[in-house]
Design a protein around this motif. Structure first.
Motif, PDB file in Angstrom:
ATOM      1  N   VAL A 194      24.869 -39.468   3.236  1.00 53.60           N
ATOM      2  CA  VAL A 194      23.784 -40.342   2.789  1.00 53.60           C
ATOM      3  C   VAL A 194      24.395 -41.595   2.167  1.00 53.60           C
ATOM      4  O   VAL A 194      25.231 -41.497   1.257  1.00 53.60           O
ATOM      5  N   LEU A 210      22.087 -40.484   6.917  1.00 56.76           N
ATOM      6  CA  LEU A 210      20.819 -41.010   6.422  1.00 56.76           C
ATOM      7  C   LEU A 210      21.113 -42.348   5.758  1.00 56.76           C
ATOM      8  O   LEU A 210      21.889 -42.424   4.801  1.00 56.76           O
ATOM      9  N   PHE A 266      17.864 -37.861  -6.224  1.00 56.80           N
ATOM     10  CA  PHE A 266      18.131 -36.822  -5.239  1.00 56.80           C
ATOM     11  C   PHE A 266      17.885 -35.425  -5.802  1.00 56.80           C
ATOM     12  O   PHE A 266      18.313 -34.433  -5.215  1.00 56.80           O
ATOM     13  N   GLU A 286      15.758 -42.802  -1.736  1.00 56.31           N
ATOM     14  CA  GLU A 286      16.547 -41.590  -1.946  1.00 56.31           C
ATOM     15  C   GLU A 286      15.691 -40.333  -1.858  1.00 56.31           C
ATOM     16  O   GLU A 286      16.140 -39.301  -1.311  1.00 56.31           O
ATOM     17  N   ALA A 336      15.304 -38.291   1.484  1.00 60.59           N
ATOM     18  CA  ALA A 336      16.406 -37.600   2.145  1.00 60.59           C
ATOM     19  C   ALA A 336      16.099 -36.124   2.367  1.00 60.59           C
ATOM     20  O   ALA A 336      16.511 -35.527   3.374  1.00 60.59           O
TER      21      ALA A 336
END
Length: 240
Positions: free
Chosen positions: A190, A214, A138, A113, A116
């Motif tokens: 994502v 992603l 994130f 994560e 990203a």
């Protein structure tokens, strides 16, 4: 023989439906507050760590464990496989195949994560189809608008600035997802490479709209017994 199914996925539900009436228990982690009713005895919640899991197996005379948890529940799977190996209990993981890119898909695979941020420009609107369990990873996306979809209404505020929750209960059609992404102005999607046909609709919607994805790579496979479909898992149960 008493079979313990570790559930929480659509595959686990299909196993429960096929095995209803047999001596089996399905266990749910409790990630969803009001899970749909299952056609066999069930329990909800953790086991209280490794020793708690060992005690549960003994106290409930469990004979075998069929692990149909989420492909990213790697800590639970690794612990379960290890405990079963230690005590000589039959163990099988049902691990559905991951997604593969199709013509028109714009996917970039990332390892975790936190990576990203390297692929999302400042100011972009990001849709997280990853669930709330890893949302804090994130946090480096603060300079973007981050939307995280989850099944249950949030009980806590969003963990970092610039983000908000969106409540929605699957299944979602491709058309539903396209309308949602357009309404939100999504610039990037994502997801975890969870696999499964039901969850792929958001990827098809992104394909149709030209939205880049992603894709968080799966944890490494273990060296224990693994099958990739419900029928093979049922044959394993039958052979016990």
């Amino acid at each position: 023989m008493t079979l313990l199914i570790l559930g929480g996925t659509g595959d686990a539900r299909r196993l429960a439906e096929a095995l209803q009436g047999t001596d089996a228990i399905i266990s749910l982690a409790g990630a969803t507050r009001s899970p749909d009713k299952l056609p066999m005895p069930s329990r909800v919640g953790g086991f209280g760590g490794e020793q708690g899991f060992r005690d549960y197996l003994t106290q409930n005379s469990i004979s075998a464990v069929l692990d149909a948890t989420h492909p990213f529940a790697d800590r639970i799977t690794t612990r379960t496989a290890r405990v079963c190996a230690d005590i000589g209990m039959p163990y099988l993981q049902l691990l559905r195949p991951g997604w593969s890119a199709e013509p028109g898909d714009d996917w970039t695979e990332i390892a975790c994560e936190e990576d990203a941020v390297d692929h999302i420009p400042v100011g972009a609107t990001v849709f997280l189809g990853t669930g709330r369990q890893t949302l804090d990873r994130f946090a480096n996306l603060e300079a973007r608008e981050v939307i995280c979809r989850q099944i249950d209404p949030p009980s806590d505020p969003f963990p970092f600035k610039g983000g908000r929750f969106l409540v929605g209960r699957p299944p979602f059609s491709v058309e539903d997802e396209m309308q949602l992404f357009l309404a939100l102005g999504v610039d990037c999607l994502v997801v975890k490479n969870a696999g499964g046909a039901a969850s792929r609709t958001k990827l098809t919607a992104a394909n149709h709209l030209g939205i880049p994805v992603l894709m968080i790579a799966r944890p490494p496979r273990g060296d224990w017994s693994i099958v990739d479909n419900v029928q093979s898992a049922l044959e394993w149960v039958k052979a016990l």
